[in-house]
Scaffold this motif. Structure first.
Motif, short mmCIF file in Angstrom:
data_model
loop_
_atom_site.label_atom_id
_atom_site.label_comp_id
_atom_site.label_asym_id
_atom_site.label_seq_id
_atom_site.Cartn_x
_atom_site.Cartn_y
_atom_site.Cartn_z
N VAL A 179 10.49 62.27 12.35
CA VAL A 179 11.85 61.79 12.08
C VAL A 179 12.75 62.97 11.75
CG1 VAL A 179 13.19 60.30 10.52
CG2 VAL A 179 10.84 59.67 11.12
N ASN A 180 14.00 62.93 12.23
CA ASN A 180 14.98 63.94 11.87
C ASN A 180 16.35 63.26 11.88
OD1 ASN A 180 15.50 66.80 11.30
ND2 ASN A 180 16.74 66.70 13.17
N ALA A 181 16.74 62.76 10.72
CA ALA A 181 17.94 61.92 10.72
C ALA A 181 18.72 62.02 9.41
CB ALA A 181 17.55 60.46 10.96
N HIS A 182 19.96 61.66 9.52
CA HIS A 182 20.81 61.39 8.36
C HIS A 182 20.59 59.91 8.04
CE1 HIS A 182 24.59 61.54 6.01
NE2 HIS A 182 24.85 60.36 6.52
N LEU A 183 20.28 59.59 6.78
CA LEU A 183 19.98 58.20 6.42
C LEU A 183 20.86 57.73 5.26
CD1 LEU A 183 18.05 55.65 6.65
CD2 LEU A 183 16.62 56.78 4.93
N HIS A 184 21.47 56.55 5.43
CA HIS A 184 22.18 55.87 4.34
C HIS A 184 23.19 56.77 3.62
CE1 HIS A 184 19.68 52.51 5.11
NE2 HIS A 184 18.69 52.76 4.30
N GLY A 185 23.90 57.62 4.39
CA GLY A 185 25.01 58.37 3.79
C GLY A 185 24.66 59.75 3.27
N GLY A 186 23.37 60.14 3.33
CA GLY A 186 23.04 61.53 2.98
C GLY A 186 22.45 61.70 1.60
N ASN A 187 22.56 62.95 1.09
CA ASN A 187 21.91 63.27 -0.18
C ASN A 187 22.55 62.55 -1.36
OD1 ASN A 187 20.00 65.06 0.93
ND2 ASN A 187 21.59 66.64 1.10
N LYS A 188 23.87 62.46 -1.32
CA LYS A 188 24.55 61.72 -2.38
C LYS A 188 25.47 60.69 -1.74
CE LYS A 188 26.80 61.98 -6.80
NZ LYS A 188 27.31 62.73 -7.91
N GLY A 189 24.85 59.61 -1.30
CA GLY A 189 25.61 58.53 -0.68
C GLY A 189 26.27 57.66 -1.74
N PHE A 190 26.85 56.55 -1.30
CA PHE A 190 27.58 55.67 -2.22
C PHE A 190 26.65 54.96 -3.20
CE2 PHE A 190 30.71 55.23 1.53
CZ PHE A 190 31.19 56.51 1.28
N ASP A 191 25.35 55.02 -2.92
CA ASP A 191 24.36 54.45 -3.84
C ASP A 191 24.19 55.31 -5.09
OD1 ASP A 191 23.22 56.31 -1.81
OD2 ASP A 191 21.41 56.12 -3.04
N LYS A 192 24.67 56.57 -5.04
CA LYS A 192 24.42 57.51 -6.15
C LYS A 192 25.69 57.91 -6.87
CE LYS A 192 20.21 59.31 -4.04
NZ LYS A 192 20.34 58.58 -2.75
N VAL A 193 26.75 57.15 -6.70
CA VAL A 193 27.98 57.46 -7.43
C VAL A 193 28.34 56.28 -8.35
CG1 VAL A 193 28.86 58.99 -5.63
CG2 VAL A 193 29.52 56.58 -5.60
N VAL A 194 29.10 56.58 -9.39
CA VAL A 194 29.54 55.53 -10.31
C VAL A 194 30.89 55.01 -9.82
CG1 VAL A 194 30.11 54.95 -12.70
CG2 VAL A 194 28.29 56.60 -12.22
N TRP A 195 30.94 53.74 -9.51
CA TRP A 195 32.16 53.11 -9.01
C TRP A 195 33.01 52.63 -10.19
CZ3 TRP A 195 32.59 50.93 -3.62
CH2 TRP A 195 31.59 51.43 -2.76
N ARG A 196 34.33 52.55 -9.98
CA ARG A 196 35.20 51.91 -10.96
C ARG A 196 35.09 50.40 -10.75
NH1 ARG A 196 40.30 54.01 -8.66
NH2 ARG A 196 38.93 54.71 -7.01
N ALA A 197 35.32 49.60 -11.78
CA ALA A 197 35.12 48.16 -11.61
C ALA A 197 36.05 47.34 -12.48
CB ALA A 197 33.67 47.81 -11.96
N LYS A 198 36.27 46.12 -12.01
CA LYS A 198 37.13 45.17 -12.75
C LYS A 198 36.62 43.76 -12.48
CE LYS A 198 41.38 43.78 -11.53
NZ LYS A 198 42.65 43.96 -10.85
N PRO A 199 36.48 42.93 -13.55
CA PRO A 199 36.03 41.55 -13.32
C PRO A 199 37.13 40.73 -12.64
CG PRO A 199 36.66 41.85 -15.60
CD PRO A 199 36.78 43.20 -14.97
N VAL A 200 36.72 39.70 -11.92
CA VAL A 200 37.71 38.83 -11.27
C VAL A 200 37.14 37.41 -11.18
CG1 VAL A 200 37.01 40.08 -9.18
CG2 VAL A 200 38.73 38.36 -8.96
N ILE A 201 38.02 36.43 -11.44
CA ILE A 201 37.60 35.02 -11.28
C ILE A 201 38.61 34.34 -10.37
CG2 ILE A 201 37.45 32.79 -12.44
CD1 ILE A 201 35.43 33.83 -14.04
N THR A 202 38.12 33.68 -9.34
CA THR A 202 39.00 32.92 -8.44
C THR A 202 38.48 31.50 -8.41
OG1 THR A 202 39.29 34.91 -7.13
CG2 THR A 202 39.96 32.85 -6.10
N GLY A 203 39.25 30.55 -8.89
CA GLY A 203 38.78 29.17 -8.95
C GLY A 203 37.51 29.11 -9.79
#
Ligand code: BGC
Length: 385
Positions: free
Chosen positions: A131-155
């Motif tokens: 195998v020789n590939a880029h997988l799931h976004g690389g060494n530091k993909g979106f799985d390894k970053v802290v996202w900003r967040a906000k709760p939401v309720i709809t109905g």
């Protein structure tokens, strides 16, 4: 035990954020601290609860679903997701448990592609003798970053929106990508995931979620007895390096045929090149009627508990990965309930564009351009029979 201490921690620190004003029992969103990254960033976990008592925990590290409580045929809830009870394990040994993967989910051959005449080089983070590939976004993909967040309720639907900006040049990709992912736990026992993105330069994008399911309950046995149905008459065969050959092949007469319900374990050791290359199932299926908006992609039924998961998506493909590398990569993973995750004790069904699309002219395009909006929804519905 581990489950209990996580729960106790959440209850102790949980703050009621939002609740729906409608109905007798309310949908709620609560927030608690999940942990701190090795770099000292605080990670929060949002618990979405619907009026039927189902809940989903989503943490800001990797926009990851860490727990999902779903009912069996007697209404008994169990956590159907593989995962850890602490952040360090997610940082150090997660095989992408429950996270959002990107910028490009799955593989890009040799970590390179050419776009508008320019060749880009990405990290090759998935390599061995075959195998020789880029997988799931690389060494530091979106799985390894802290996202900003906000709760939401709809109905009656409890949700959380997470944001992340991926800078120009991130892991080799062009353009600044502004992303927003919203999870809702609906009144209809669905976990819906809505992905939204814009860019200031043309870039490939293929976001998905990498939940590992075991509908018996996390930590209970393997997944061989689950019955899978896929609404797909075709799939994209791969070479030994798990890169699509470019062919769109019929499933009929092969172990890839899930057009009627088949036990996962029935053919995952079959004497067939595709099964050998994947070490079992690790392929992209081409969904029927994929261009007609939201379509039913498939269903998984677990006979001992009666749990069923139905998947609907706007994406043209679905990666069915049978947890073949859970144990063989040499990392011991002790899950939330204290049980070591063995070979094929969880499976992923990742809605997506086909792997390596940036290098495959006959696959649907994955290029997002300035002025365009990436907008796609996938729904996992939980019920029992
Ligand atoms: C891929 C597998 C890979 C796994 C990583 C899946 O989406 O298809 O090949 O090993 O992710 O956990």
């Amino acid at each position: 035990m581990r489950n209990k201490s996580l729960l106790a921690g959440l209850l102790a620190t949980g703050v009621l954020c939002l609740s729906s004003a409608l109905g007798a029992t309310k949908a709620t969103v609560t927030v608690a601290t999940f942990g701190e990254t090795q770099d000292g960033e605080v990670v929060h976990v949002y618990t979405l609860k619907n009026r039927n008592g189902l809940s989903a925990d989503i943490m800001t590290y990797g926009a990851t679903v860490v727990r999902l409580m779903a009912p069996d045929r007697h209404g008994q809830l169990a956590d159907v997701l593989l995962g850890f009870d602490n952040l360090a394990d997610y940082e150090n040994k997660s095989p992408y448990f429950g996270c959002v993967v990107g910028r490009y989910g799955n593989r890009i051959a040799d970590g390179t592609f050419t776009l508008d005449g320019k060749t880009y080089t990405l990290a090759v983070n998935n390599a061995d003798e075959n195998v020789n590939a880029h997988l799931h976004g690389g060494n530091k993909g979106f799985d390894k970053v802290v996202w900003r967040a906000k709760p939401v309720i709809t109905g009656h639907d409890a949700g959380v929106t997470l944001w992340h900006t991926s800078p120009d040049g991130d892991e080799g990709y062009p353009g600044t990508l502004e992303m927003k992912v919203t999870y809702f736990l609906t009144d209809n026992n669905e976990l819906s995931i809505h992905y939204h993105a814009t860019t200031d330069q043309a870039t490939p994008i293929n976001l998905t979620n990498h939940m590992y399911f075991n509908l018996q309950g996390e930590g209970i046995g393997d997944i061989n007895g689950h019955f899978l149905t896929l609404n797909a008459d075709h799939y994209t065969p791969v070479d030994i390096g798990l890169i699509p050959t470019g062919e769109i092949a019929p499933v009929a007469g092969t172990p890839m045929d899930f057009t009627t319900p088949r036990a996962i374990g029935e053919r995952n050791n079959a004497d067939h090149d595709q099964i050998r290359f994947g070490g079992g199932y690790d392929h992209n299926w081409v969904l029927n009627q994929a261009d007609s908006g939201m379509t039913e992609a498939g269903e998984v039924y677990e006979p001992t508990t009666g749990r069923v998961m139905t998947i609907m998506t706007e994406e043209p493909g679905i990666q069915f990965y049978g947890g073949n590398f859970l144990e063989v990569d040499g990392v011991v993973r002790v899950g939330k309930s204290g049980v070591t995750y063995r070979h094929r004790t969880g499976f992923c069904l990742e809605t997506q564009h086909y792997p390596d699309s940036p290098n495959q002219p006959n696959f649907p395009s994955t290029i997002l351009r300035p002025g365009e909006t990436y907008d796609t929804t996938t729904v996992y519905r939980f019920w029992a029979r």
